[in-house]
Design a protein around this motif. Sequence first.
Motif, PDB file in Angstrom:
ATOM      1  N   ASP A 149      21.319   1.904 -22.942  1.00 46.14           N
ATOM      2  CA  ASP A 149      21.197   2.721 -21.730  1.00 46.14           C
ATOM      3  C   ASP A 149      22.565   3.359 -21.458  1.00 46.14           C
ATOM      4  O   ASP A 149      23.401   2.781 -20.778  1.00 46.14           O
ATOM      5  CB  ASP A 149      20.766   1.863 -20.537  1.00 46.14           C
ATOM      6  CG  ASP A 149      20.656   2.694 -19.251  1.00 46.14           C
ATOM      7  OD1 ASP A 149      20.698   3.940 -19.342  1.00 46.14           O
ATOM      8  OD2 ASP A 149      20.547   2.083 -18.172  1.00 46.14           O
ATOM      9  N   SER A 151      23.274   5.967 -19.682  1.00 48.80           N
ATOM     10  CA  SER A 151      23.360   6.769 -18.455  1.00 48.80           C
ATOM     11  C   SER A 151      24.586   6.342 -17.650  1.00 48.80           C
ATOM     12  O   SER A 151      24.876   5.160 -17.503  1.00 48.80           O
ATOM     13  CB  SER A 151      22.099   6.590 -17.608  1.00 48.80           C
ATOM     14  OG  SER A 151      21.893   5.233 -17.280  1.00 48.80           O
ATOM     15  N   ARG A 320      28.421  14.201 -22.790  1.00 49.38           N
ATOM     16  CA  ARG A 320      27.242  13.598 -23.419  1.00 49.38           C
ATOM     17  C   ARG A 320      26.805  14.562 -24.514  1.00 49.38           C
ATOM     18  O   ARG A 320      26.115  15.539 -24.242  1.00 49.38           O
ATOM     19  CB  ARG A 320      26.143  13.349 -22.387  1.00 49.38           C
ATOM     20  CG  ARG A 320      26.549  12.308 -21.342  1.00 49.38           C
ATOM     21  CD  ARG A 320      25.449  11.952 -20.378  1.00 49.38           C
ATOM     22  NE  ARG A 320      25.948  10.970 -19.406  1.00 49.38           N
ATOM     23  CZ  ARG A 320      26.345  11.271 -18.176  1.00 49.38           C
ATOM     24  NH1 ARG A 320      26.289  12.522 -17.761  1.00 49.38           N
ATOM     25  NH2 ARG A 320      26.793  10.326 -17.367  1.00 49.38           N
TER      26      ARG A 320
END
Length: 350
Positions: A149, A151, A320
């Motif tokens: 994950d 994020s 990202r």
Amino acid sequence: MVRMQDVAEHANVSIATVSFVVNGTKRVSDKTRRRVESAMSELGFTRNVVARALASKRSRIIALLFPQLDLRFNAASMDFVHGASTAAAERDHHLVVWPVANDPTALRGYLDGGLVDGVLAMEVQLEDPRVPTLEETKTPFVLIGRTADPSGLAWADIDFEKTVRENLDHLAALGHERIALVLEPQHVLGESAYAPPVRVEAAYRDWCADRGFDAIVAPCRRDPASGTELAAALLAEHPDLTAVAIMNDEAAPGLLRGIRASGRTIPGDVSVLGVGMASKVAAFCEPPLVHSSPPGYELGHAAAIALIELLDDPDVEPIRTLLPCRFGEGDSVGPARPFDSARTIGTSMP
């Protein structure tokens, strides 16, 4: 010894302006910076790194965390390091490589020295134990890779999903339907799985499911002998196999040797494609492998620039970035040949 006063007089600026450029304590225009840096170069002025760090409260050193240098520091890894090092130099920083294991206690020992301003972390695990330590110590960092994950984190990674689809589509276009995937073990860095083989396997299984093909996944240790052993076992269990995609640079030469030892030809009977393999490694194989080469330089460069921008402005938008591998030519892939059981029994050709 050349002094700041000498540089200031040569560039026709104040000593304070030279100090701003040398120590990075205040922004100056690009034109003035170039004039000062030109004067420094012409006069042979050497920056005092320690004094600069004290003045700016930054060492201008970033660390690249790279565990298991003895096992994984290969041609593809060097591309990441080269890209990060070049970016650091472009932004007037220094890059150091820390061969610290993916262990939070060991990492904290490195960080407590206060040597570096920020960290780039390679060889990322799905549940990477370094991330909580970096967050707890408030160390700016960028991942070269992704956790399960990601994020909220800054990262730059290979687009394994797109890469796998493109590689397998290439094989399917040549008529291959029985395609095996050879991977390095997932737990090479500790209890949590190493992210790249997990993502590649998931993409492969999804691709096979979409086409109604059988998924044949074979983990292999990272050495040529294991590749040779795996080839024999794989072809014995799946004699109708026509292609192998391998993401394990160290085992690839042995896999090729094992396929030939079974009496099969490459690519006549079995095609072999290297996934995420550096072009230099693919070229050393016999035959040279058709492969997808990681964008290591680009990702290392992007991650280092992103880290330095984060150091300059903690509120900057986190990077990202996903980049697929580049397709590289070779002699190891050809059209699928109809399965003939008589061809599985041949003369050994080591």
